[in-house]
Design a protein around this motif. Structure first.
Motif, mmCIF file in Angstrom:
data_model
loop_
_atom_site.group_PDB
_atom_site.id
_atom_site.type_symbol
_atom_site.label_atom_id
_atom_site.label_comp_id
_atom_site.label_asym_id
_atom_site.label_seq_id
_atom_site.Cartn_x
_atom_site.Cartn_y
_atom_site.Cartn_z
ATOM 1 N N HIS A 130 0.837 -1.207 0.000
ATOM 2 C CA HIS A 130 0.000 0.000 0.000
ATOM 3 C C HIS A 130 0.874 1.259 0.000
ATOM 4 N N HIS A 168 -3.553 9.372 1.700
ATOM 5 C CA HIS A 168 -2.737 8.312 2.291
ATOM 6 C C HIS A 168 -1.810 8.850 3.369
ATOM 7 N N TRP A 220 -13.460 6.501 0.144
ATOM 8 C CA TRP A 220 -13.038 6.711 1.529
ATOM 9 C C TRP A 220 -14.225 7.153 2.375
ATOM 10 N N ASP A 251 -9.602 4.261 4.243
ATOM 11 C CA ASP A 251 -9.432 3.814 2.854
ATOM 12 C C ASP A 251 -10.182 2.495 2.678
ATOM 13 N N HIS A 304 -7.329 -2.472 -2.400
ATOM 14 C CA HIS A 304 -5.882 -2.620 -2.160
ATOM 15 C C HIS A 304 -5.527 -2.469 -0.679
#
Ligand code: FE2
Length: 215
Positions: free
Chosen positions: A36, A92, A141, A179, A183
């Protein structure tokens, strides 16, 4: 946040994680964290630099939050890419700092009061946050944000679009982001997004969220 020389084209760099890749085990596994961070977050970082590369000098020296707050001023031919990669870059960075080893529990103080006022109780807040995040169609998100009146509210955002892009219209500030792109959980949880979210509460860094709320 990494600094960059102002005389060059945009040169955002991948921020370091504030902990080791295995710090959030068993809730979020080390392999997921490593991929990630080093693959996905790196790709947003590279994509943002590339998207900004063709734009005016003024965009090269702005920080990511300012770019997102002013996304409407980005020329239309680059706006989609800047929105996506700039959002991915900033989301992120927030996400890593929203988590810590031995996190979880409940917030206290002013943040706890604001959550109670907005949602009724911390349990009701968790239910709302979890249910609506699990229900996001495709990638996106879930966010706890501070709003114009100084209170908090929950929103979902599609893909990588940042809550900062709603700054001009609504004065929203992202506080806590989750998130729910595949992934972020697929290696350990496969299709079980709800199990990932249930586990994620155990690593939330409420001190960091409270700090963002007060700032
Ligand atoms: Fe992600």
């Amino acid at each position: 946040m990494p600094r960059r020389p102002s005389h060059l084209m945009a040169n955002f760099t991948l921020p370091q994680l504030p902990y080791a890749y295995d710090a959030l085990e068993p809730h979020i596994d080390a392999t997921t964290m490593q991929i990630h961070h080093t693959k996905h977050h790196q790709a947003y970082t590279d994509g943002l630099n590339k998207a900004l590369g063709s734009l005016d000098a003024k965009f090269q020296s702005m920080d990511a939050v300012d770019i997102l707050k002013n996304i409407d001023t980005v020329p239309e031919n680059a706006r989609g890419a800047v929105n996506f990669h700039g959002g991915g870059y900033n989301n992120h960075t927030l996400f890593w700092n929203n988590m810590k080893k031995g996190g979880g529990g409940e917030p206290s103080g002013e943040l706890a009061d604001a959550i109670k006022k907005a949602f009724g109780s911390f349990a009701d807040f968790k239910t709302k946050f979890q249910t609506d995040s699990v229900a996001i169609q495709g990638s996106g998100w879930g966010w706890l944000v501070k709003n114009a009146s100084g209170g908090v509210q929950f929103i979902t955002m599609p893909n990588q679009t940042s809550p900062w892009t709603r700054w001009k219209a609504e004065k929203l500030t992202p506080l806590l982001g989750l998130d729910v792109w595949e992934h972020s959980y697929y290696l350990k949880y496969q299709n079980r997004r709800a199990d990932y979210v249930t586990a994620w509460w155990n690593v939330v860094n409420w001190d960091e969220v409270a700090k963002r709320f007060k700032a």
